[in-house]
Design a protein around this motif. Structure first.
Motif, PDB file in Angstrom:
ATOM      1  N   GLY A 298       0.780  -1.227   0.000  1.00  0.00           N
ATOM      2  CA  GLY A 298       0.000   0.000   0.000  1.00  0.00           C
ATOM      3  C   GLY A 298       0.815   1.282   0.000  1.00  0.00           C
ATOM      4  O   GLY A 298       0.239   2.377  -0.058  1.00  0.00           O
ATOM      5  N   LEU A 299       2.140   1.173   0.039  1.00  0.00           N
ATOM      6  CA  LEU A 299       2.955   2.394   0.097  1.00  0.00           C
ATOM      7  C   LEU A 299       3.055   3.092  -1.251  1.00  0.00           C
ATOM      8  O   LEU A 299       3.252   4.301  -1.312  1.00  0.00           O
ATOM      9  CB  LEU A 299       4.359   2.069   0.604  1.00  0.00           C
ATOM     10  N   GLN A 300       2.934   2.321  -2.335  1.00  0.00           N
ATOM     11  CA  GLN A 300       3.090   2.889  -3.675  1.00  0.00           C
ATOM     12  C   GLN A 300       2.125   4.049  -3.897  1.00  0.00           C
ATOM     13  O   GLN A 300       2.499   5.103  -4.424  1.00  0.00           O
ATOM     14  CB  GLN A 300       2.856   1.804  -4.719  1.00  0.00           C
ATOM     15  N   ASP A 301       0.878   3.870  -3.482  1.00  0.00           N
ATOM     16  CA  ASP A 301      -0.136   4.904  -3.718  1.00  0.00           C
ATOM     17  C   ASP A 301       0.069   6.133  -2.849  1.00  0.00           C
ATOM     18  O   ASP A 301      -0.392   7.225  -3.192  1.00  0.00           O
ATOM     19  CB  ASP A 301      -1.532   4.318  -3.456  1.00  0.00           C
ATOM     20  N   ARG A 302       0.763   5.971  -1.735  1.00  0.00           N
ATOM     21  CA  ARG A 302       0.931   7.089  -0.806  1.00  0.00           C
ATOM     22  C   ARG A 302       2.161   7.922  -1.112  1.00  0.00           C
ATOM     23  O   ARG A 302       2.326   9.014  -0.573  1.00  0.00           O
ATOM     24  CB  ARG A 302       1.006   6.554   0.626  1.00  0.00           C
ATOM     25  N   MET A 303       3.032   7.431  -1.992  1.00  0.00           N
ATOM     26  CA  MET A 303       4.294   8.130  -2.232  1.00  0.00           C
ATOM     27  C   MET A 303       4.129   9.447  -2.973  1.00  0.00           C
ATOM     28  O   MET A 303       4.949  10.349  -2.819  1.00  0.00           O
ATOM     29  CB  MET A 303       5.256   7.215  -2.987  1.00  0.00           C
ATOM     30  N   THR A 314      11.791   6.171   0.225  1.00  0.00           N
ATOM     31  CA  THR A 314      10.787   5.103   0.224  1.00  0.00           C
ATOM     32  C   THR A 314      10.839   4.307  -1.071  1.00  0.00           C
ATOM     33  O   THR A 314      10.668   3.077  -1.067  1.00  0.00           O
ATOM     34  CB  THR A 314       9.381   5.699   0.433  1.00  0.00           C
ATOM     35  N   GLU A 315      11.080   4.984  -2.183  1.00  0.00           N
ATOM     36  CA  GLU A 315      11.201   4.275  -3.465  1.00  0.00           C
ATOM     37  C   GLU A 315      12.351   3.277  -3.429  1.00  0.00           C
ATOM     38  O   GLU A 315      12.223   2.147  -3.911  1.00  0.00           O
ATOM     39  CB  GLU A 315      11.410   5.284  -4.600  1.00  0.00           C
ATOM     40  N   LEU A 316      13.482   3.691  -2.842  1.00  0.00           N
ATOM     41  CA  LEU A 316      14.632   2.796  -2.766  1.00  0.00           C
ATOM     42  C   LEU A 316      14.338   1.611  -1.847  1.00  0.00           C
ATOM     43  O   LEU A 316      14.682   0.460  -2.162  1.00  0.00           O
ATOM     44  CB  LEU A 316      15.857   3.566  -2.268  1.00  0.00           C
ATOM     45  N   LEU A 317      13.691   1.863  -0.722  1.00  0.00           N
ATOM     46  CA  LEU A 317      13.289   0.772   0.164  1.00  0.00           C
ATOM     47  C   LEU A 317      12.351  -0.192  -0.549  1.00  0.00           C
ATOM     48  O   LEU A 317      12.502  -1.416  -0.463  1.00  0.00           O
ATOM     49  CB  LEU A 317      12.604   1.335   1.413  1.00  0.00           C
TER      50      LEU A 317
END
Length: 528
Positions: A298-303, A314-317
């Motif tokens: 679910g992190l993709q949509d929040r970035m 966050t993208e690198l993680l």
């Protein structure tokens, strides 16, 4: 030791600072004439906050004289004792600090413990202004059962051990275990993990670069392309060729640590480390990362709503956790003998002892969930726990300052000196900068900006006539007092002799220096 007062020496008595009358204007106050007098200013602490404060004061006031007091025998504080040895580029700021210290209007007085050898009221009587920039000496305790077991250390002490902080030179951590756990997910935690997992002989590549073998190849400004590529890709230095102490290298060479878990009570969006340190860990030769893709659902949509630095991190993680490595990277990870991992949503509950209760054998973690959103979300326990076996626990949950003198206000909860824009509350002529002012947050550049602000505040007060008028003796009075108390300050020229000795000792091993660890040895080298 009871605080002494300067009124005992009539020849050193001056009028106290009084607040200006209500409604007064700068023109109606007694002004400090920069043409007639030299402002005597004292800075306590010779780390980044202290030196940046002094630098700004000297640059923006042509007559000011600044004395820097330091409890250690050597200057530079966190830059010398806190910055990772494989980050030499960060330590380059020492060159700037050295230029400040060499100014005719600046003096360094090491081996002086403010609050013990001399009190803050005594400094305030000798100087027109005093700036407290002494940083955050202590670590935040875990306050859980088992914290005192052998094998449990603060990351601060561990960093001080491999960086040559005299008080930590006898630490002697046992690295014979397979697994280490670091509690906390900031840059210090990643520094410690990197030091633990870097093979001493690692040269960071299948082969070294081919030498040109021509005259002048060793001149400054000549680099291999391989080294340059490693520099901008964030590869750390060969540990053996840094200023890490030989004593700690001896222990690290025998280390059996193969896995390091870096544990945080919150999630990927709340990590405190920066992208540079994360990239170094991902690219660390001989290691592979362990991240659970489920932690990133679910992190993709929040970035898209994140600030750019947090988004890039966050993208690198996310890529590291979810994308399968290919080619050379896949081959490198396949043969990696060491591993490191990030464990999210876990809070330390108890350090577990070995059967004979003689050392740490694991740590019990409370499983957490987040309430709130984004970087300000907080962790709450779910009621579940898990035990993680390990033989070494390093606590990296933050530093904290301590009070320096009973006369100085201090907030024990926040671990800072109460202040307004660097002015210590209710103590005219007393200022603070750096971590003791704002708390142990940010990087060296953050401290630079903060220290410049405090310096500017002081200079504004000086111009407005809010500081004591008339001459002050500065270090002349303090040195006389210290002499009567049997304290011998260390000058910057003394430090330069110790510096030359360290550099000379390091040359034989191909290191920039081999740090002196024993204060008594330092004093003997100076003929004390």
């Amino acid at each position: 030791m009871a605080p002494r007062c300067w009124r005992w020496w009539p020849w050193l008595a001056w009028p106290r600072t009084r607040p200006p009358p209500a409604g007064s204007t700068p023109s109606s106050r007694q002004q400090f004439s920069t043409q007639e007098q030299t402002p005597q200013i004292c800075v306590v602490g010779s780390g980044p906050a202290g030196f940046y404060t002094a630098q700004h004061l000297l640059k923006h006031h042509a007559q000011a004289h600044v004395d820097i007091y330091e409890k250690q025998l050597v200057p530079f504080g966190l830059v010398r004792f806190g910055v990772a040895p494989d980050h030499p580029e960060v330590k380059n700021v020492i060159h700037t600090f050295t230029q400040t210290a060499l100014s005719e209007r600046c003096a360094f007085l090491g081996n002086v413990v403010v609050g013990r050898d001399v009190t803050v009221p005594e400094l305030r009587e000798a100087y027109h202004a005093v700036v407290l920039s002494y940083g955050a000496k202590d670590h935040r305790a875990l306050e859980i059962p088992g914290e005192a077991l052998p094998g449990v250390f603060s990351a601060r002490a561990f960093v001080g051990w491999y960086n040559g902080l005299p008080e930590n030179r006898e630490l002697a951590p046992d690295l014979s275990c397979d697994t280490a756990v670091i509690l906390g997910q900031g840059n210090v935690a990643l520094d410690v993990a990197r030091i633990l997992l870097t093979p001493p002989e690692q040269s960071y590549g299948a082969e070294d670069h081919r030498a040109l073998e021509i005259p002048g190849e060793a001149l400054p400004g000549v680099f291999s392309a391989r080294a340059f590529v490693g520099w901008y890709n964030g590869l750390p230095e060969n540990r053996e060729k840094t200023d890490i102490t030989e004593a700690s290298l001896g222990t690290l060479r025998q280390s059996r640590v193969k896995t390091v878990w870096i544990v945080g009570r919150r999630g990927p969006l709340q990590v405190a480390f920066t992208i540079k340190e994360l990239r170094e860990m991902i690219q660390l030769p001989g290691t592979r990362p362990i991240l659970d893709p489920a932690d990133f659902l679910g992190l993709q949509d929040r970035m898209k709503e994140m600030p750019r630095p947090r988004k890039r991190l966050t993208e690198l993680l996310l890529r590291t956790a979810t994308e399968k490595p290919e080619g050379e990277e896949a081959a490198r990870r396949a043969v990696a003998a060491r591993a490191w991992g990030l464990r999210f949503f876990r809070s330390p509950q108890q350090v577990l002892p070995s059967p004979d209760r003689q050392r740490v054998a694991g740590i019990r973690l409370a499983v957490t969930r987040l309430e709130g959103v984004g970087e300000t979300a907080w962790a709450v326990p779910t009621g579940d726990t898990e035990d993680l076996p390990c033989g070494l626990v390093l606590s990296s949950v933050g530093y904290k300052s301590r009070p320096i003198d009973p006369s100085v206000p201090f907030d024990p909860k926040l671990g800072v000196i109460p202040n307004t824009e660097g002015r210590v509350v209710d103590v005219p002529g007393l200022y603070c900068s750096g971590w003791v002012k704002r708390g142990p947050t940010g990087v060296i550049a953050t401290t630079m900006t903060d220290s410049f602000f405090t310096s500017q505040t002081l200079l504004q007060d000086l111009k407005a006539g809010l500081l004591p008028s008339g001459p002050r003796p500065g270090s002349a009075a303090i040195k006389a007092l210290l002499s009567r108390r049997g304290v011998q300050p260390i000058s910057f020229s003394d430090w330069e002799k110790l510096d030359a000795k360290e550099v000379s000792r390091g040359q034989g091993a191909g290191k920039p220096r081999e740090k002196l660890l024993d204060p008594q040895e330092m004093l003997r080298l100076l003929g004390r």
